[in-house]
Design an enzyme around this catalytic site. Structure first.
Site, PDB file in Angstrom:
ATOM      1  CD  GLU A 280      43.071  39.676  -1.400  1.00 28.65           C
ATOM      2  OE1 GLU A 280      42.269  40.084  -0.628  1.00 28.65           O
ATOM      3  OE2 GLU A 280      42.880  38.802  -2.209  1.00 28.65           O
TER       4      GLU A 280
ATOM      5  CG  ASP B 116      46.728  44.214  12.783  1.00 28.80           C
ATOM      6  OD1 ASP B 116      46.295  45.291  13.364  1.00 28.80           O
ATOM      7  OD2 ASP B 116      46.665  43.458  13.219  1.00 28.80           O
TER       8      ASP B 116
ATOM      9  CE  LYS C 253      47.279  47.404  23.017  1.00 33.34           C
ATOM     10  NZ  LYS C 253      47.661  46.177  23.615  1.00 33.34           N
TER      11      LYS C 253
ATOM     12  CG  ASP D 226      36.448  47.280  10.248  1.00 28.92           C
ATOM     13  OD1 ASP D 226      37.428  46.856   9.844  1.00 28.92           O
ATOM     14  OD2 ASP D 226      36.151  47.013  11.305  1.00 28.92           O
TER      15      ASP D 226
END
Length: 229
Positions: free
Chosen positions: A37, A112, A116, A148
């Site tokens: 993971e 993450d 930007k 998401d």
């Protein structure tokens, strides 16, 4: 140095003390297969899997020191003997520390997205880094991914769809075993849309790289003047 919580949970090493790529069999000699993971957070899913599958080995990678230490404490309390936790930057660990082709399954949940533009080079899934992730897998290994952040999810899907070595399937609805992370459980309660992908590595072209990542690498070599005469 990269600290490693060994499978016994009561030992920790710096990278300098270990040979690389890691000999994972020395941590969990009885493992019949391995799962990884990338970004295990607080360890909810990784440690649960390790408890449920004692005959498999599990490797977790986490950059956040607070999460790594929390998961290590939980691993010790549960007396798990089949998990190895790595604290460090994922791309470095993938390129230098972890062996290739050892994992039957790789899990990446809610990484993450670095939205930007100036930060996007840090993404785990990029045309120039995707092969570091896929190279962890055995010839017919599986990658499971969820996010998401749907804009980033579509970028990931396109990168994987255009790779000659994998087949991509979108998973409709929740995973069969339910939410796999705290984030996923929270987002499901909120009704937030989530993209889930299952990616199968095919053995037909196991030496193939992502074509756009491969094309982005150039090499310049100075010719010997004597060869041109």
């Amino acid at each position: 140095m990269i600290p490693i919580a060994a499978s016994s949970g009561d030992a920790e090493y710096t990278l300098r003390e270990l040979a690389v790529p890691l000999d994972l069999g020395s941590f969990v000699p009885s493992a019949r297969a391995w799962e990884v993971e990338l970004g295990f957070g607080k360890g909810r899913y990784l440690l649960h899997r390790a408890e449920c599958e004692p005959d498999r080995g599990f490797v977790g990678v986490e950059m956040a020191g607070s999460y790594y230490r929390l998961a290590k404490r939980r691993m010790c309390r549960r007396e798990l003997t089949n998990a190895v936790l790595l604290h460090g930057e994922a791309l470095y660990l993938l390129s230098v520390v972890l062996p290739r082709g050892f994992a039957s399954t790789v899990h990446v949940y809610f990484p993450d997205p670095w939205p930007k533009a100036r930060h996007q080079k840090r993404r785990l899934f990029d045309i120039e880094t995707i092969d570091l992730v896929l190279d962890l897998l055995t010839d017919e290994g599986r990658l499971f991914f969820a996010t998401d952040f749907l804009e980033y999810g579509e970028v990931v899907r396109e990168i994987l769809d255009s790779h000659p070595m994998v087949e991509v399937t979108e998973v409709p609805g929740p995973w069969p075993d339910g939410a796999r992370t705290n984030y996923e459980a929270k987002y499901m309660r909120e009704g937030r849309p989530i993209l889930r992908l299952e990616v199968g590595r095919t053995s037909a072209r196991d030496d193939a790289l992502h074509p756009r990542g491969e094309a982005s690498v150039l090499a310049a070599v100075a010719r010997n003047p004597e060869e041109e005469s």
